[in-house]
Design a protein around this motif. Structure first.
Motif, PDB file in Angstrom:
ATOM      1  N   GLY A 115       0.841  -1.202   0.000  1.00 36.15           N
ATOM      2  CA  GLY A 115       0.000   0.000   0.000  1.00 36.15           C
ATOM      3  C   GLY A 115       0.867   1.240   0.000  1.00 36.15           C
ATOM      4  N   TYR A 162       2.781   0.125   5.691  1.00 35.15           N
ATOM      5  CA  TYR A 162       2.922  -0.165   7.115  1.00 35.15           C
ATOM      6  C   TYR A 162       3.959  -1.248   7.368  1.00 35.15           C
ATOM      7  CZ  TYR A 162      -1.207   2.407   8.849  1.00 35.15           C
ATOM      8  OH  TYR A 162      -2.112   3.372   9.219  1.00 35.15           O
ATOM      9  N   ALA A 163       4.829  -0.995   8.358  1.00 32.91           N
ATOM     10  CA  ALA A 163       5.675  -2.067   8.883  1.00 32.91           C
ATOM     11  C   ALA A 163       4.766  -2.915   9.776  1.00 32.91           C
ATOM     12  CB  ALA A 163       6.822  -1.473   9.675  1.00 32.91           C
ATOM     13  N   PRO A 164       5.021  -4.204   9.937  1.00 36.32           N
ATOM     14  CA  PRO A 164       6.104  -5.007   9.374  1.00 36.32           C
ATOM     15  C   PRO A 164       5.834  -5.538   7.958  1.00 36.32           C
ATOM     16  CG  PRO A 164       5.085  -6.097  11.291  1.00 36.32           C
ATOM     17  CD  PRO A 164       4.258  -4.934  10.944  1.00 36.32           C
ATOM     18  N   LEU A 165       4.654  -5.283   7.394  1.00 35.88           N
ATOM     19  CA  LEU A 165       4.363  -5.834   6.068  1.00 35.88           C
ATOM     20  C   LEU A 165       5.381  -5.334   5.040  1.00 35.88           C
ATOM     21  CD1 LEU A 165       2.402  -7.577   4.407  1.00 35.88           C
ATOM     22  CD2 LEU A 165       1.121  -5.498   3.902  1.00 35.88           C
ATOM     23  N   PRO A 208       5.835  -1.791  16.140  1.00 34.94           N
ATOM     24  CA  PRO A 208       5.214  -1.603  14.823  1.00 34.94           C
ATOM     25  C   PRO A 208       4.398  -0.312  14.729  1.00 34.94           C
ATOM     26  CG  PRO A 208       4.701  -3.770  15.735  1.00 34.94           C
ATOM     27  CD  PRO A 208       5.355  -2.987  16.815  1.00 34.94           C
ATOM     28  N   ILE A 209       3.866   0.140  15.870  1.00 32.99           N
ATOM     29  CA  ILE A 209       3.006   1.327  15.822  1.00 32.99           C
ATOM     30  C   ILE A 209       3.836   2.596  15.634  1.00 32.99           C
ATOM     31  CG2 ILE A 209       1.318   2.668  17.136  1.00 32.99           C
ATOM     32  CD1 ILE A 209       0.199   0.150  18.163  1.00 32.99           C
ATOM     33  N   GLN A 252       3.594   3.870  12.246  1.00 33.57           N
ATOM     34  CA  GLN A 252       2.359   4.594  11.911  1.00 33.57           C
ATOM     35  C   GLN A 252       2.399   6.029  12.415  1.00 33.57           C
ATOM     36  OE1 GLN A 252      -1.167   2.296  12.917  1.00 33.57           O
ATOM     37  NE2 GLN A 252      -0.091   0.408  12.413  1.00 33.57           N
ATOM     38  N   PHE A 308      -6.947   5.313  15.285  1.00 35.14           N
ATOM     39  CA  PHE A 308      -7.819   5.045  16.435  1.00 35.14           C
ATOM     40  C   PHE A 308      -7.922   3.554  16.744  1.00 35.14           C
ATOM     41  CE2 PHE A 308     -10.384   9.218  15.821  1.00 35.14           C
ATOM     42  CZ  PHE A 308      -9.413   9.912  16.506  1.00 35.14           C
ATOM     43  N   THR A 309      -7.834   2.704  15.715  1.00 40.00           N
ATOM     44  CA  THR A 309      -7.956   1.262  15.975  1.00 40.00           C
ATOM     45  C   THR A 309      -6.595   0.592  16.153  1.00 40.00           C
ATOM     46  OG1 THR A 309      -7.872   0.741  13.627  1.00 40.00           O
ATOM     47  CG2 THR A 309     -10.049   1.029  14.585  1.00 40.00           C
ATOM     48  N   SER A 310      -5.514   1.379  16.072  1.00 35.01           N
ATOM     49  CA  SER A 310      -4.192   0.771  15.917  1.00 35.01           C
ATOM     50  C   SER A 310      -3.700   0.033  17.151  1.00 35.01           C
ATOM     51  CB  SER A 310      -3.168   1.849  15.582  1.00 35.01           C
ATOM     52  OG  SER A 310      -2.981   2.666  16.726  1.00 35.01           O
ATOM     53  N   GLY A 311      -4.225   0.380  18.320  1.00 31.43           N
ATOM     54  CA  GLY A 311      -3.702  -0.208  19.536  1.00 31.43           C
ATOM     55  C   GLY A 311      -2.929   0.810  20.360  1.00 31.43           C
ATOM     56  N   MET A 312      -2.929   2.081  19.902  1.00 27.65           N
ATOM     57  CA  MET A 312      -2.366   3.134  20.749  1.00 27.65           C
ATOM     58  C   MET A 312      -3.285   3.316  21.955  1.00 27.65           C
ATOM     59  SD  MET A 312      -3.458   6.505  18.555  1.00 27.65           S
ATOM     60  CE  MET A 312      -3.287   7.688  19.885  1.00 27.65           C
TER      61      MET A 312
END
Lengths: 550, 268
Positions: free
Chosen positions: A143, A147-150, A245-246, A249, A309-313
């Protein structure tokens, strides 16, 4: 002022050989106008490349279980479509318009650093070639957000690295361009043009310049970190070895959100130029228009986590980001209302730029509303990462930036070439584009709401009807752009001169000859009035009204 | 009462209002998301009110445009408008009114989201482990009173980032399909084995990204029995579009027997 006048001495008059086309005149040019034109031509090439990628994607998605392209190829198309449309179409197209128009609008002879300007251009072209080469070396598949780790694990070894190289090059080009914009505007304005006598397009350029300087380093760092993780095992984003990983972002969106304002800010500028000229009225609330751009640009650095918002922060941290995002809607609303108020009690001429500006107001408003919906955390948790977001961002990017680009193109084409684009063909272009884009982008909203994730190569059969419609709309929209190309060709062949100032505009770019001489102005203009000196004074007009009624 | 009636009217008329914008035969047969948990019900309400406000403002914008199009159109070349530079009171109005609406929406949003931030202490727990390209589910229960139970760190547990949840395994692990009881609060602890995915149940109107090395959480109380698709929402590689699972919400008694059956399966 003497110092700046010295800086602005004509320095390339000699290199211009009148009569006859020489390619070296273009290759080695430091003339902001030629640089602008090259930017626009390259950008248009990539507009059609990016459009073709979207065409393949929409063909694959026209029915639920087609297998026109493999899933890996599809992910490559997704990545390259986004990359190209953002970095190689809208950004350079805006850059081209700004390069051509802005120095003329502030009444100077060139950019502050003409050689740096040429360097930015050719680094950009180089970056474009590097990115284009991924079609042969293997497209990146993570994309445009990568995004890491992809992105670290991307199977297309070479393509991903080449992509990173290309984006880094474009980043350097953008930063130097941004610097050039800011210094030019701060140092080279014509005598008498104070900051608050600048046209709003110049204001938008100043703000965009700052955004470029401040935002681009973040993505440069983020992608450099991905590169080191891919090849040297520096585990910035590898959770198994203590990375996060975040973090990627956060870095990406610290660039990514100002980036969308980099794409829309010049559009605000264009619309603010077009509406007063064709309403024959000064822009309504000039200062509010300038300050709202500054406010939006400032806020753009404080809202990045609304993409996460959904990332896990930490969810508690999401609340301030929601509130800051809501705040952005206020200056944006002010701009909308001021544009509408500019038309109130005007005399509206529906020439092509105005027609596209009208389209912009409608579609950008829609994009704005869905933006507010996405800002509301509980709604975002459902809507983010779905087709709703795809719909929202296409309303803002296509319905906002691209329609404004078209408005600007129809507006300044007579300045660039000396010819007006054909009105009838322009109307066809407008209506087919508008219908196509709404068919393509509107159903995306409920597709996302009902559960279609973005970036999928196949989907539930229950989404078939809407998707077919999206594909058909997309093809209609794509074909409409051929009308624009036809219009270019026909207009350039017809060679009907339209005069120096066909729209009867008062801003400085129209006060010089067309085609613009290499040194722009024989005598540098003196500025005494504001940039939107249109209309008849209120007292006069009310006496006229009374006379008519009395 | 008023609000629910209003919502019902909105839901009925919405497609028609929309059709005025885009004429299309592509309406999905089932246009609306049907809320199937208490939480998704409140999201649905905020969604429709936001849409309603948007429609009002959009109508205002288009209405003004239509008016100026007909009323202020130039009739011949060379006409000029009135030189008005602005109107401070008017500008204050259209700064303050949207600001008030946005503040109200923010307060409501925080109020709704607060529920999600404060999960009950004792719940059924489903650990979701995403991988390229599927989901594993394992069952636990949590209670602050567990003695010597396995204690799990939830890195970003809502409202308390470094807290621990005391959980006890129920000895059940499934793959690709899982069931939860109706009317019981369920908490999902989501993580990933490889890249970032997302655990999304569209019918619940909520999702959480699954991040390697993190255990993120969300919770809800399902209210409606049925089978719902689970989807990955973050691009995760070539198998992204097929990364699915199914979730079945069943009555409490049925769930107990399902759980028992899987427990004996696991112990065998």
């Amino acid at each position: 002022m003497s110092e700046t006048a010295a800086l602005a001495q004509p320095h390339h008059d000699q290199e211009e050989h009148r009569g006859g086309f020489r390619w070296t005149n273009w290759l080695f040019t430091t003339d902001h106008k030629k640089i602008g034109v090259i930017y626009m031509l390259v950008a248009f090439f990539f507009f059609f490349v990016g459009g073709a990628l979207a065409g393949v994607m929409r063909a694959q998605l026209a029915a639920p279980d087609l297998h026109l392209v493999g899933n890996t190829t599809f992910n490559g198309l997704v990545s390259m479509h986004g990359t190209i449309m953002i970095f190689l179409w809208v950004m350079p197209m805006m850059s081209g318009l700004i390069n051509f128009v802005m120095p003329l609008q502030i009444g100077t002879r060139d950019m502050a650093f003409p050689r740096l300007n040429a360097l930015s251009l050719w680094i950009f072209v180089g970056g474009g070639i590097v990115l284009f080469s991924t079609f042969f070396l293997g497209m990146p598949t993570a994309g445009w957000t990568s995004y890491a780790p992809l992105s670290v694990n991307d199977p297309h070894e070479v393509g991903m690295d080449v992509w990173i190289l290309g984006i880094e090059m474009l980043g350097i080009s953008s930063i130097t361009t941004g610097l050039n914009f800011v210094v030019t505007i701060m140092r080279l304005r014509a005598p008498g043009m104070s900051l608050f006598k600048m046209p709003l397009f110049v204001w938008s350029t100043l703000v965009t310049g700052w955004l470029l300087i401040l935002a681009m380093p973040a993505i440069a760092v983020a992608l450099f970190a991905v590169f080191t993780e891919r090849h040297f095992g520096v585990d910035f984003f590898n959770a198994a070895r203590g990375g996060d990983p975040i973090l990627y972002q956060h870095l990406f969106w610290f660039f990514g959100h100002p980036e969308v304002y980099i794409l829309i800010m010049p559009a605000f500028g264009i619309i603010s130029e077009v509406i007063p000229v064709f309403s024959r009225k000064p822009i309504f609330g000039y200062k509010a228009m300038a300050w709202s751009m500054i406010a939006i640009a400032f806020l753009s650095f404080l809202v990045w986590a609304h993409h996460m918002f959904t990332s896990g922060m930490d969810p508690r941290l999401t609340l301030p980001f929601m509130i800051m995002t809501m705040v952005v809607a206020i200056p944006t609303g002010v701009k909308m209302f001021n544009w509408l108020a500019t038309m109130w009690k005007g005399k509206l001429y529906f020439e092509l730029p105005m027609v596209f500006a009208f389209g912009f107001l409608v579609t950008f408003a829609l994009g704005g509303f869905t933006g507010v919906m996405l800002a509301i955390i509980p709604l975002d948790l459902q809507l983010t990462e779905t087709y709703f977001v795809v719909g929202h961002m296409h309303y803002v990017m296509f319905g906002g930036s691209v329609l404004a680009i078209f408005a600007g193109l129809y507006f300044w084409f007579p300045k660039i070439t000396g010819y007006k684009l054909d009105h009838k063909l322009g109307l066809w272009h407008f209506w087919i584009t508008l219908i196509g884009m709404n068919l393509a982008f509107f159903p995306m909203h409920w597709l996302g709401l009902l559960g279609m994730p973005r970036r999928v190569a196949n989907y539930d059969p229950s989404f078939a009807a809407s998707n077919l419609w999206v594909s058909v709309g997309g093809f209609i929209m794509g074909l409409a752009q051929l009308i624009l190309v036809a219009n270019f060709i026909i207009t350039m062949l017809k060679k009907q001169r339209c005069g120096t100032n066909p729209w009867n505009s008062v801003s400085l770019e129209w006060s010089t000859a067309t085609p613009v001489p290499p040194h722009n102005f024989d005598v540098l203009p003196q500025v005494t009035e504001g940039p939107y000196h249109y209309g008849i004074p209120e007292e006069e007009s009310s006496t006229k009204e009374q006379a008519r009624h009395g | 009462m008023m609000v629910t009636t209003l919502l019902r009217i909105l839901r009925r008329t919405f497609p028609w209002l929309l059709a005025a914008l885009v004429v299309t035969p592509a309406w999905p047969s089932d246009f609306l998301v049907h809320p199937v948990s208490a939480y998704s019900g409140s999201i649905d309400a905020i969604l429709w009110v936001t849409i309603a406000i948007s429609i009002v403002f959009f109508a205002l914008v288009v209405g003004i445009m239509a008016f100026v199009f007909f009323r202020f159109r130039a009739k011949k070349a060379g006409e000029e408008g009135v030189r008005i530079h602005g109107n401070v009171p008017l500008e204050i109005v259209w700064t303050v009114v949207p600001a008030i609406i946005l503040v109200a929406l923010s307060i409501w949003a925080v109020d709704v989201f607060n529920v999600e931030l404060n999960p009950p202490e004792s719940t059924l727990i489903v650990k979701v482990t995403a991988y390229q390209f599927g989901f594993d589910f394992s069952y636990y229960e949590s209670s602050p009173n567990f003695q010597g139970a396995q204690t799990v760190t939830v890195h970003n547990i809502c409202g308390n980032p470094a807290a621990f949840v005391k959980i006890r395994s129920l000895g059940v692990k499934t793959h690709g399909h899982f069931e939860i009881p109706q009317g019981v609060p369920v908490r999902f602890l989501v993580t990933s084995k490889d890249v970032i995915h997302s655990f999304w149940v569209p019918a619940f109107m909520i999702k959480r990204d699954t991040v390697p090395g993190l255990s993120s959480d969300m919770w809800l109380t399902p209210t409606t029995v049925g089978t719902y698709p689970v989807k990955c929402a973050v691009l995760c590689g070539p198998g992204h579009d097929g990364m699915r699972a199914t979730l079945k919400v069943v009555p409490k008694a049925e769930f107990s027997s399902w759980l028992a059956a899987h427990k004996t399966l696991a112990s065998r």
